[in-house]
Design a protein around this motif. Structure first.
Motif, PDB file in Angstrom:
ATOM      1  N   ILE A 247      -7.550  -2.983  23.906  1.00  0.00           N
ATOM      2  CA  ILE A 247      -7.738  -0.926  22.291  1.00  0.00           C
ATOM      3  C   ILE A 247      -9.813  -1.856  22.251  1.00  0.00           C
ATOM      4  CG2 ILE A 247      -8.003  -0.663  20.008  1.00  0.00           C
ATOM      5  CD1 ILE A 247      -5.167  -0.223  21.563  1.00  0.00           C
ATOM      6  N   ARG A 248     -10.000  -3.036  21.979  1.00  0.00           N
ATOM      7  CA  ARG A 248     -10.574  -3.642  21.841  1.00  0.00           C
ATOM      8  C   ARG A 248     -11.776  -3.217  22.762  1.00  0.00           C
ATOM      9  NH1 ARG A 248      -9.649  -8.496  16.865  1.00  0.00           N
ATOM     10  NH2 ARG A 248      -8.152  -7.162  16.487  1.00  0.00           N
ATOM     11  N   GLN A 249     -11.725  -4.155  24.006  1.00  0.00           N
ATOM     12  CA  GLN A 249     -12.550  -3.810  25.277  1.00  0.00           C
ATOM     13  C   GLN A 249     -12.613  -2.461  25.562  1.00  0.00           C
ATOM     14  OE1 GLN A 249      -9.271  -6.315  26.915  1.00  0.00           O
ATOM     15  NE2 GLN A 249     -11.044  -8.181  27.613  1.00  0.00           N
ATOM     16  N   MET A 250     -11.311  -1.585  25.083  1.00  0.00           N
ATOM     17  CA  MET A 250     -11.543   0.125  26.063  1.00  0.00           C
ATOM     18  C   MET A 250     -13.192   0.090  24.972  1.00  0.00           C
ATOM     19  SD  MET A 250      -9.868   0.718  28.889  1.00  0.00           S
ATOM     20  CE  MET A 250     -10.390   1.920  28.917  1.00  0.00           C
ATOM     21  N   GLU A 251     -12.718  -0.320  24.108  1.00  0.00           N
ATOM     22  CA  GLU A 251     -13.783   0.406  22.760  1.00  0.00           C
ATOM     23  C   GLU A 251     -14.998  -0.060  23.543  1.00  0.00           C
ATOM     24  OE1 GLU A 251     -12.492  -1.244  18.755  1.00  0.00           O
ATOM     25  OE2 GLU A 251     -11.101   0.471  18.934  1.00  0.00           O
ATOM     26  N   LYS A 252     -15.669  -1.304  23.694  1.00  0.00           N
ATOM     27  CA  LYS A 252     -16.512  -1.903  24.459  1.00  0.00           C
ATOM     28  C   LYS A 252     -17.178  -1.020  25.552  1.00  0.00           C
ATOM     29  CE  LYS A 252     -15.610  -6.171  22.546  1.00  0.00           C
ATOM     30  NZ  LYS A 252     -17.476  -7.553  22.384  1.00  0.00           N
ATOM     31  N   ALA A 253     -15.835  -0.977  26.358  1.00  0.00           N
ATOM     32  CA  ALA A 253     -15.936   0.116  26.771  1.00  0.00           C
ATOM     33  C   ALA A 253     -16.666   1.307  26.780  1.00  0.00           C
ATOM     34  CB  ALA A 253     -14.922   0.076  27.953  1.00  0.00           C
ATOM     35  N   GLY A 254     -16.669   2.014  25.598  1.00  0.00           N
ATOM     36  CA  GLY A 254     -16.652   3.187  25.663  1.00  0.00           C
ATOM     37  C   GLY A 254     -15.937   4.592  25.729  1.00  0.00           C
ATOM     38  N   ASP A 255     -14.660   3.594  26.051  1.00  0.00           N
ATOM     39  CA  ASP A 255     -13.732   4.441  26.388  1.00  0.00           C
ATOM     40  C   ASP A 255     -12.260   4.260  26.213  1.00  0.00           C
ATOM     41  OD1 ASP A 255     -12.294   6.339  28.818  1.00  0.00           O
ATOM     42  OD2 ASP A 255     -13.164   5.310  30.869  1.00  0.00           O
ATOM     43  N   LEU A 256     -11.075   5.141  26.529  1.00  0.00           N
ATOM     44  CA  LEU A 256      -9.805   5.358  25.144  1.00  0.00           C
ATOM     45  C   LEU A 256      -8.637   5.771  26.674  1.00  0.00           C
ATOM     46  CD1 LEU A 256      -7.821   4.600  22.548  1.00  0.00           C
ATOM     47  CD2 LEU A 256      -8.266   7.013  22.513  1.00  0.00           C
ATOM     48  N   PRO A 257      -8.127   4.857  27.156  1.00  0.00           N
ATOM     49  CA  PRO A 257      -6.937   5.988  28.248  1.00  0.00           C
ATOM     50  C   PRO A 257      -6.447   7.112  27.480  1.00  0.00           C
ATOM     51  CG  PRO A 257      -5.845   3.991  27.068  1.00  0.00           C
ATOM     52  CD  PRO A 257      -7.337   3.429  26.737  1.00  0.00           C
ATOM     53  N   ASP A 258      -6.348   7.325  28.589  1.00  0.00           N
ATOM     54  CA  ASP A 258      -5.136   8.659  28.766  1.00  0.00           C
ATOM     55  C   ASP A 258      -3.869   8.226  28.742  1.00  0.00           C
ATOM     56  OD1 ASP A 258      -7.424  10.938  28.520  1.00  0.00           O
ATOM     57  OD2 ASP A 258      -8.118  10.381  29.810  1.00  0.00           O
ATOM     58  N   VAL A 259      -3.769   7.454  29.569  1.00  0.00           N
ATOM     59  CA  VAL A 259      -2.610   7.269  30.415  1.00  0.00           C
ATOM     60  C   VAL A 259      -2.364   5.228  30.417  1.00  0.00           C
ATOM     61  CG1 VAL A 259      -1.066   7.055  31.866  1.00  0.00           C
ATOM     62  CG2 VAL A 259      -2.646   9.143  32.147  1.00  0.00           C
ATOM     63  N   VAL A 260      -1.011   4.874  29.620  1.00  0.00           N
ATOM     64  CA  VAL A 260      -0.893   3.752  29.793  1.00  0.00           C
ATOM     65  C   VAL A 260      -0.271   3.325  30.774  1.00  0.00           C
ATOM     66  CG1 VAL A 260      -0.535   1.302  28.398  1.00  0.00           C
ATOM     67  CG2 VAL A 260      -2.188   3.260  27.251  1.00  0.00           C
ATOM     68  N   VAL A 261       0.029   2.160  31.286  1.00  0.00           N
ATOM     69  CA  VAL A 261       1.242   2.012  32.559  1.00  0.00           C
ATOM     70  C   VAL A 261       1.169   0.746  32.524  1.00  0.00           C
ATOM     71  CG1 VAL A 261       1.953   2.558  34.900  1.00  0.00           C
ATOM     72  CG2 VAL A 261       0.505   4.164  34.208  1.00  0.00           C
ATOM     73  N   ALA A 262       3.179   0.531  32.423  1.00  0.00           N
ATOM     74  CA  ALA A 262       3.281  -0.859  32.706  1.00  0.00           C
ATOM     75  C   ALA A 262       4.155  -0.911  33.807  1.00  0.00           C
ATOM     76  CB  ALA A 262       3.305  -1.719  31.258  1.00  0.00           C
ATOM     77  N   PRO A 263       4.830  -2.673  34.095  1.00  0.00           N
ATOM     78  CA  PRO A 263       5.777  -2.257  34.510  1.00  0.00           C
ATOM     79  C   PRO A 263       7.210  -2.342  33.521  1.00  0.00           C
ATOM     80  CG  PRO A 263       4.582  -4.167  35.649  1.00  0.00           C
ATOM     81  CD  PRO A 263       3.693  -3.702  34.327  1.00  0.00           C
ATOM     82  N   PHE A 264       8.722  -2.355  34.089  1.00  0.00           N
ATOM     83  CA  PHE A 264       9.531  -2.589  33.408  1.00  0.00           C
ATOM     84  C   PHE A 264      10.827  -3.182  34.026  1.00  0.00           C
ATOM     85  CE2 PHE A 264      13.115  -1.148  31.084  1.00  0.00           C
ATOM     86  CZ  PHE A 264      12.266  -1.433  29.190  1.00  0.00           C
ATOM     87  N   GLY A 265      10.969  -4.569  33.411  1.00  0.00           N
ATOM     88  CA  GLY A 265      12.211  -5.022  33.640  1.00  0.00           C
ATOM     89  C   GLY A 265      13.315  -5.043  32.211  1.00  0.00           C
ATOM     90  N   GLY A 266      13.071  -5.707  30.943  1.00  0.00           N
ATOM     91  CA  GLY A 266      13.726  -5.799  29.659  1.00  0.00           C
ATOM     92  C   GLY A 266      12.772  -5.253  28.637  1.00  0.00           C
ATOM     93  N   GLY A 267      11.396  -5.181  29.136  1.00  0.00           N
ATOM     94  CA  GLY A 267      10.080  -3.922  27.849  1.00  0.00           C
ATOM     95  C   GLY A 267       9.389  -5.007  27.247  1.00  0.00           C
ATOM     96  N   SER A 268       9.143  -6.226  27.347  1.00  0.00           N
ATOM     97  CA  SER A 268       8.343  -6.915  26.964  1.00  0.00           C
ATOM     98  C   SER A 268       6.978  -6.962  27.712  1.00  0.00           C
ATOM     99  CB  SER A 268       8.256  -8.631  26.722  1.00  0.00           C
ATOM    100  OG  SER A 268       8.028  -9.682  28.115  1.00  0.00           O
ATOM    101  N   ASN A 269       7.061  -6.835  28.951  1.00  0.00           N
ATOM    102  CA  ASN A 269       5.765  -6.345  29.606  1.00  0.00           C
ATOM    103  C   ASN A 269       5.254  -5.338  29.205  1.00  0.00           C
ATOM    104  OD1 ASN A 269       3.820  -5.771  32.028  1.00  0.00           O
ATOM    105  ND2 ASN A 269       4.942  -7.002  33.259  1.00  0.00           N
ATOM    106  N   PHE A 270       6.088  -3.866  29.523  1.00  0.00           N
ATOM    107  CA  PHE A 270       5.502  -2.731  28.895  1.00  0.00           C
ATOM    108  C   PHE A 270       5.154  -2.635  27.501  1.00  0.00           C
ATOM    109  CE2 PHE A 270       6.579   1.561  26.761  1.00  0.00           C
ATOM    110  CZ  PHE A 270       5.765   2.274  27.454  1.00  0.00           C
ATOM    111  N   ALA A 271       5.882  -3.302  25.920  1.00  0.00           N
ATOM    112  CA  ALA A 271       6.181  -3.496  24.908  1.00  0.00           C
ATOM    113  C   ALA A 271       4.324  -3.885  24.804  1.00  0.00           C
ATOM    114  CB  ALA A 271       6.899  -4.160  24.511  1.00  0.00           C
ATOM    115  N   GLY A 272       3.958  -5.426  25.671  1.00  0.00           N
ATOM    116  CA  GLY A 272       2.513  -5.577  25.169  1.00  0.00           C
ATOM    117  C   GLY A 272       1.413  -5.170  25.666  1.00  0.00           C
ATOM    118  N   ILE A 273       1.327  -4.475  26.133  1.00  0.00           N
ATOM    119  CA  ILE A 273      -0.154  -3.524  26.963  1.00  0.00           C
ATOM    120  C   ILE A 273       0.914  -1.882  26.337  1.00  0.00           C
ATOM    121  CG2 ILE A 273       0.534  -1.960  29.082  1.00  0.00           C
ATOM    122  CD1 ILE A 273      -2.681  -3.439  29.563  1.00  0.00           C
ATOM    123  N   ALA A 274       1.536  -1.353  26.085  1.00  0.00           N
ATOM    124  CA  ALA A 274       1.494  -0.272  25.446  1.00  0.00           C
ATOM    125  C   ALA A 274       1.864   0.548  23.915  1.00  0.00           C
ATOM    126  CB  ALA A 274       3.060   0.840  25.434  1.00  0.00           C
TER     127      ALA A 274
END
Lengths: 455, 455
Positions: A247-274
């Motif tokens: 989020i801080r990095q997207m703010e620096k880029a002056g952008d905000l995602p419309d879509v956030v995507v992550a691989p899914f196994g048990g959930g920690s990868n997805f939870a981490g970014i999403a």
């Protein structure tokens, strides 16, 4: 240079707290049930396996939990991680979409797993624990925990699924290099292992068996606890440093995602970014789509049922309310070993049930095609798990082109594929096969469940 | 957090020029000689193998050469690279020395090699070249060039020493993933290869043979050139971006090294970090010790002679003035494959001759001991080549402790060991053997030389 490719944070810009999405969820997760009595259990039931501080985090209602100084300090070995704008992938796809990726492969073990391994090792150390046991399949989790335990001076005992132990010697050696003891599972070391070996001396092992061995060792030895690399609430929470940085990095880029995507196994990868982006949806009225990408050969989110189920194959763990294919489900031996799990973590399951997130399933061949395109444009060779997210991103970027919309897509490049080159050989040589999972196979696995239904 | 572990530069702080140390050297290197006539040759003699722009750089007297925009742009995939303060290693050594390392393992192929691979691929592309041939031993160089060629749309043909091809399949697969053709050498594809195979059908290959094959293909095919990963002046120069970044990072840390250390194979690793610091010595009166760390089984700098010699085993290349063990010298099969080369690049050889730098030799066991200590304190598992530098650093840090001096040490952590775990297994299992090179072996190799003496 006109354009910046990487958005870099300094160490002092690293988040100071983990985010606990449970505090913001409109419907709180249902309680775990005792495996035998099937009555709700409290946190104290977990104390033979986990240190108290992690159990407190598991059931915490606090929105933010402070990251201890010693954990932050070790995080700086690789954090903050870079956020990339994927200019070359965008060009290859000829898409109007802006594509960004957060790269977690810069950690010593090469994935996002150390974010929680370091935290778990720290709390165990604080409570005087001398040894941690765990299981590992492909080896990403076991190597992350080995690294973390070495730092805090805790012995680490990893039960590695025997077939992986034989097929992935480099992952085992990585754990040895960090001083961990790696045991091919099933082993003669535990009651569970000996039972399996007596019945089936040449058993190739499974994650379920390895969990049983690791849990048994922790439950029967003083000063020894058990550690898990995904699924549980506190594990998912530790990963939220990824999305907060993003989020801080997207703010620096002056952008905000419309879509956030992550691989899914048990959930920690997805939870981490999403989860930190879902926080913006839940508390600031944003409308960011968060998509979990799973293998179509293990489609618990897209084809499973929402029901109480066991976390392990044997049925020793508490019953958790989760999207599941049934704890007897045996996924096809796809190369994305980290995504071969029958159920989804409790927090993610409730969020999906409440339609606060989405899920997509991809075939293995589509994932490797996307991964090769990524390697040949952006340079980094992704882990097979990460290729699932890339497949979703490619599909979204193509849709943006068809629709002529200029949306912003962010995904979690959770690790590199340096230890997975054999998977790429299978793909490049045309040997990679798709396992077409039928509706009948799913139904026959679910039919074996006698666990409590929900609603 | 009180202390900063990593000193990070933003992309706009990346150096804009490569540094050409030839401009500042008190004694310029002697000219190359024709392999047959043994008369000095001019740059035009290199034109069948290299594009003109690289030949110009090879003989340039300019102090600074501008980095083209397209090269800088691709560098940003992984550059600027981080500079670390090794707090945990310092603590383990209980040394008053401050230890820093520049980490080049963050590149897509995992080492410093892409710094020149990208530049070389770019200049070849500019001159309309369709294919580049090269040789590779352990695979670091071949994979860096494969990555760079894919970006610029040039075909890449890598002759990989057959024994490495068989023993390091993951490196080969990495090159394939980036679209390169990898050929086990000796091969039936070239005159040189066919000759060797006719005489010795089960030849395991050698770097010398692989060079002959790659050079033959470039010399006999239009639109095809050859590329080298070390030794030559322009290759060393492209690496100087490492040291320039390190100077800016040390300035930000408010520190300046007393000692700079790098592993030594052909010279590009050492030149990359050390030449910009030698620039401070040569032009600003600084007195920074720069130390090249080589294997004691291939000790060209510490036990070789300064003399004209061939770059390859067969004797096809121009004669270069270098520290050498003789082009017939066959180093023991140590795990640091990138350091198994009989001679040192021309620039480094002249600098050593003029006592403007130092050299140290280390036994393989000492290097792995240092590498394991590093992995268990700093997290990153180093490439076997990098372990040589770490062995020198450990020795310097221990000396600082004995002497009670608070000196600052910087070294180049040139790559990670993800593809070298078998070497760590050999060490951890006690199988790693030291090859004790005798004075007689060195003298008998040197006795075969009939190349011109110097002075």
């Amino acid at each position: 240079m006109e354009k910046t490719r990487k958005i870099i944070l300094q160490e002092h810009e690293m988040p100071t707290h983990w985010y606990n999405i449970a505090a913001d969820m409109p419907h709180k997760p249902l309680p775990p049930l005792h495996p035998a009595t099937r009555e709700p259990i409290g946190p104290e039931a977990l104390s033979p396996l986990f240190p108290m501080e992690l159990i407190k985090q598991e059931v915490s209602a606090d929105q933010w939990i402070e990251i201890p100084e010693e954990v932050s300090d070790l995080y700086t070995l690789w954090r903050p991680t870079p956020l990339y704008r994927a200019y070359q992938l965008e060009k290859a796809l000829d898409t109007p979409a802006r594509i960004y990726y957060k790269y977690e492969g810069v950690s010593p073990s090469g994935s996002h797993k150390p974010n929680t391994a370091v935290a778990q090792a720290y709390y165990n150390k604080q409570e005087g624990i001398k040894k941690i046991t765990t299981e590992t399949g492909a080896g990403q989790w076991g190597s992350a925990l080995s690294f973390a335990c070495k730092h805090f001076g805790i012995d680490c005992e990893v039960y590695m699924v025997k077939i992986s132990y034989q097929q992935k010697p480099y992952r085992k050696l990585m754990m040895n290099t960090w001083g961990a003891q790696v045991i091919a599972s099933p082993s003669e070391k535990t009651e569970a292992g000996r039972k399996i070996l007596a019945a089936q001396p040449d058993s190739p092992g499974s994650l379920g068996i390895a969990i049983s061995e690791a849990v048994e060792q922790a439950a029967t030895h003083e000063d020894t606890k058990y550690s898990l690399g995904s699924v549980l609430n506190h594990v998912l929470m530790h990963q939220t440093i990824i999305g907060q940085e993003a989020i801080r990095q997207m703010e620096k880029a002056g952008d905000l995602p419309d879509v956030v995507v992550a691989p899914f196994g048990g959930g920690s990868n997805f939870a981490g970014i999403a989860f930190p982006f879902l926080h913006l949806n839940l508390t600031q009225g944003k409308n960011i789509r968060c998509i979990a990408s799973e293998p179509s050969s293990c489609p618990k989110l897209t084809k499973g049922v929402f029901r109480y189920d066991f976390g392990d194959t044997v049925g020793m763990t508490p019953l958790l309310p989760m999207y599941t294919l049934g704890h007897n489900f045996v996924p096809a031996p796809i190369h994305a070993g980290g995504l071969r799990y029958h159920g989804a973590g409790v927090l993610v399951s409730q969020l999906l049930k409440d339609k606060l997130m989405e899920a997509r399933a991809h075939h293995q061949l589509e994932c490797f095609e996307a991964g090769i395109l990524f390697a040949r444009t952006e340079g980094i060779i992704p882990a097979p798990e990460a290729n699932h997210a890339i497949a979703t991103v490619v599909a979204e970027a193509k849709r943006a082109k068809e629709e002529g919309t200029r949306k912003t897509i962010l995904f979690n490049l959770c690790g590199h594929g340096n230890f997975d080159m054999a998977a790429y050989e299978d793909y490049l040589s045309g040997k990679l096969q798709e396992h077409e999972l039928t509706e009948e196979e799913i139904q026959s696995s679910l039919a074996t469940l006698d666990t409590p239904m929900i609603e």
